[in-house]
Design a protein around this motif. Structure first.
Motif, PDB file in Angstrom:
ATOM      1  N   SER A 116       0.949  -1.213   0.110  1.00  0.00           N
ATOM      2  CA  SER A 116       0.065  -0.005  -0.075  1.00  0.00           C
ATOM      3  C   SER A 116       0.838   1.417   0.062  1.00  0.00           C
ATOM      4  O   SER A 116       0.456   2.357  -0.692  1.00  0.00           O
ATOM      5  N   ALA A 117       2.079   1.024   0.902  1.00  0.00           N
ATOM      6  CA  ALA A 117       2.998   2.441   0.671  1.00  0.00           C
ATOM      7  C   ALA A 117       3.532   2.384  -0.538  1.00  0.00           C
ATOM      8  O   ALA A 117       3.806   3.882  -0.935  1.00  0.00           O
ATOM      9  N   LEU A 118       3.974   1.483  -1.334  1.00  0.00           N
ATOM     10  CA  LEU A 118       4.414   1.716  -2.476  1.00  0.00           C
ATOM     11  C   LEU A 118       3.720   2.275  -3.614  1.00  0.00           C
ATOM     12  O   LEU A 118       3.687   2.996  -4.411  1.00  0.00           O
ATOM     13  N   ILE A 119       2.191   1.834  -3.617  1.00  0.00           N
ATOM     14  CA  ILE A 119       1.231   2.394  -4.407  1.00  0.00           C
ATOM     15  C   ILE A 119       0.971   3.685  -4.049  1.00  0.00           C
ATOM     16  O   ILE A 119       0.906   4.409  -5.119  1.00  0.00           O
ATOM     17  N   GLN A 120       0.960   4.097  -2.824  1.00  0.00           N
ATOM     18  CA  GLN A 120       0.692   5.341  -2.363  1.00  0.00           C
ATOM     19  C   GLN A 120       2.010   6.227  -2.928  1.00  0.00           C
ATOM     20  O   GLN A 120       1.708   7.617  -3.387  1.00  0.00           O
ATOM     21  N   HIS A 121       3.160   5.977  -2.874  1.00  0.00           N
ATOM     22  CA  HIS A 121       4.140   6.609  -3.509  1.00  0.00           C
ATOM     23  C   HIS A 121       4.029   6.910  -5.013  1.00  0.00           C
ATOM     24  O   HIS A 121       4.363   7.810  -5.313  1.00  0.00           O
ATOM     25  N   PHE A 122       3.485   5.966  -5.739  1.00  0.00           N
ATOM     26  CA  PHE A 122       3.197   6.064  -7.239  1.00  0.00           C
ATOM     27  C   PHE A 122       2.093   7.177  -7.211  1.00  0.00           C
ATOM     28  O   PHE A 122       2.338   8.166  -8.227  1.00  0.00           O
TER      29      PHE A 122
END
Length: 297
Positions: A116-122
Motif C-alpha cells: 500500500s505504501a509503494l502504491i501510495q508513493h506512485f
C-alpha cells in the motif's frame, strides 16, 4: 546520545500548492458504485482490487466523483501495477470529464501494508504537488450504521524515508450526493422494496415532481407534529433536531414569497418541464421517422 536514540522520525505530510493540507474527503455515490462493481467482478484469487479516484479539490476538501479500475497483481514479495492501462484509462477519463483530476487511489479491504505504501508513493507522483488520497473501502462491513469508507493521507517515516516506509494518517471522510444522484439512489432503493426485486421503470418528469412534492409535504407534516408535541410537553425536545430546524430557517431569512410569487415560480418551472417533454417527444418521433425511411431506402 542522538546516534543511539530509538525515536521514530515522522515527517509532516506535504502540503499542496496552496500551502494547506486537506481537511476532509467527500465521496460521491458514482465513485462508490464503480469501486464495488470492480470488486464484484474481480478474479476469485484476488484478495483486493485497486484503482484510481478522480475529482476536484475545493477549499481544502477533496471531492471524489468518479473512479476506474487499475489492473494489478500481488504476491508475497512483490506487487505489479499495469501503468499502461492506467495511462490509457486516465486519458479517456480526462477527455470525458476535463474538470476532474487524479486525487489519489482506492483499494478494497481494511489492511494497509508495505505494498500500500509503494502504491501510495506512485500516486503521490501522479498528484504532485498535491497530496494523494487513499480511499479504503471495507467490503466486509455488516453492522448497521457503519459505512466502511475511510480516507488517508501519507506521512514519510525516517530521516531519509524510502517509498515503502510511510504512515497512513486518517482524515475525516463522508458520503455526499447531489439532487440528481438522490433521484438515482431512490430508484435503486425501490427495487429492494419489491418482492421480485425487478428493475422498475424510470418515472416521467411530472411523476418525479409529484413524488418530490408529496415527500416535501410529508416531511413538513412530520416536523409540525414534532414541534407541536415539544411545545405541549408531550415529548422531550432533541437539541440536534432543533439545530437542524434553526439552520433551515436561517437559510430562508430575507426570502419573502407570497402566494402569487410562489404560483409564478411553480408555473414557470411547469412551463420549462412541458417544453423539455415536448422537445424530447419531438426528437424521439424524428428518430423513428429517420429509422423507417432508412429501412425503406
Amino acid at each position: 546520545m542522538l546516534g543511539q536514540t530509538s525515536a521514530i522520525f515522522l515527517n509532516a505530510p506535504q502540503s499542496g500548492s496552496t500551502g494547506r493540507t486537506f481537511t476532509s474527503v467527500t465521496v460521491h455515490p458514482v465513485a462508490i458504485f464503480s469501486i464495488l462493481d470492480h470488486f464484484l467482478r474481480r478474479n476469485a484469487a484476488e484478495d483486493r482490487v485497486i484503482g484510481t479516484i478522480l475529482g476536484s479539490r475545493i477549499d481544502g476538501v477533496v471531492h471524489v466523483k468518479s473512479a476506474f479500475a487499475v489492473l494489478h497483481k500481488e504476491s508475497e514479495d512483490q506487487v505489479a501495477v499495469d501503468l499502461e492501462y492506467h495511462r490509457t484509462m486516465l486519458d479517456l477519463q480526462t477527455k470525458a470529464n476535463p474538470s476532474e483530476v487524479i486525487v489519489g487511489w482506492y483499494s478494497t479491504g481494511s489492511d494497509l501494508n508495505t505494498f500500500s505504501a509503494l502504491i501510495q508513493h506512485f500516486y503521490s507522483g501522479e498528484t504532485s504537488p498535491q497530496q494523494a488520497i487513499h480511499l479504503a473501502i471495507d467490503t466486509g462491513v455488516q453492522k448497521a450504521g457503519e459505512v466502511g469508507v475511510k480516507a488517508y493521507i501519507s506521512s514519510p517515516v525516517g530521516v531519509n524515508p524510502k517509498p515503502e516506509n510511510c504512515v497512513f494518517v486518517p482524515i475525516p471522510c463522508e458520503l455526499k450526493f447531489s439532487q440528481p444522484e438522490r433521484s438515482g439512489l431512490d430508484l435503486l432503493l425501490k427495487t429492494t422494496q419489491t418482492a421480485s426485486q425487478t428493475v422498475l421503470p424510470v418515472s416521467h418528469d411530472f411523476e418525479t415532481m409529484e413524488a418530490s412534492l408529496k415527500s416535501v409535504i410529508g416531511m413538513i407534516d412530520r416536523v409540525l407534529v414534532y414541534v407541536r408535541q415539544v411545545i405541549k410537553g408531550e415529548v422531550e425536545g432533541n437539541e440536534q433536531i432543533g439545530k437542524y430546524l434553526l439552520d433551515a430557517l436561517r437559510e430562508t431569512e430575507g426570502v419573502s414569497l407570497n402566494k402569487g410569487q410562489l404560483d409564478g415560480h411553480f408555473h414557470a418551472h411547469l412551463q420549462d418541464t412541458l417544453m423539455v417533454s415536448y422537445l424530447a417527444n419531438l426528437i424521439r418521433s424524428q428518430v423513428e421517422v429517420s429509422t423507417r425511411l432508412a429501412l425503406v431506402t
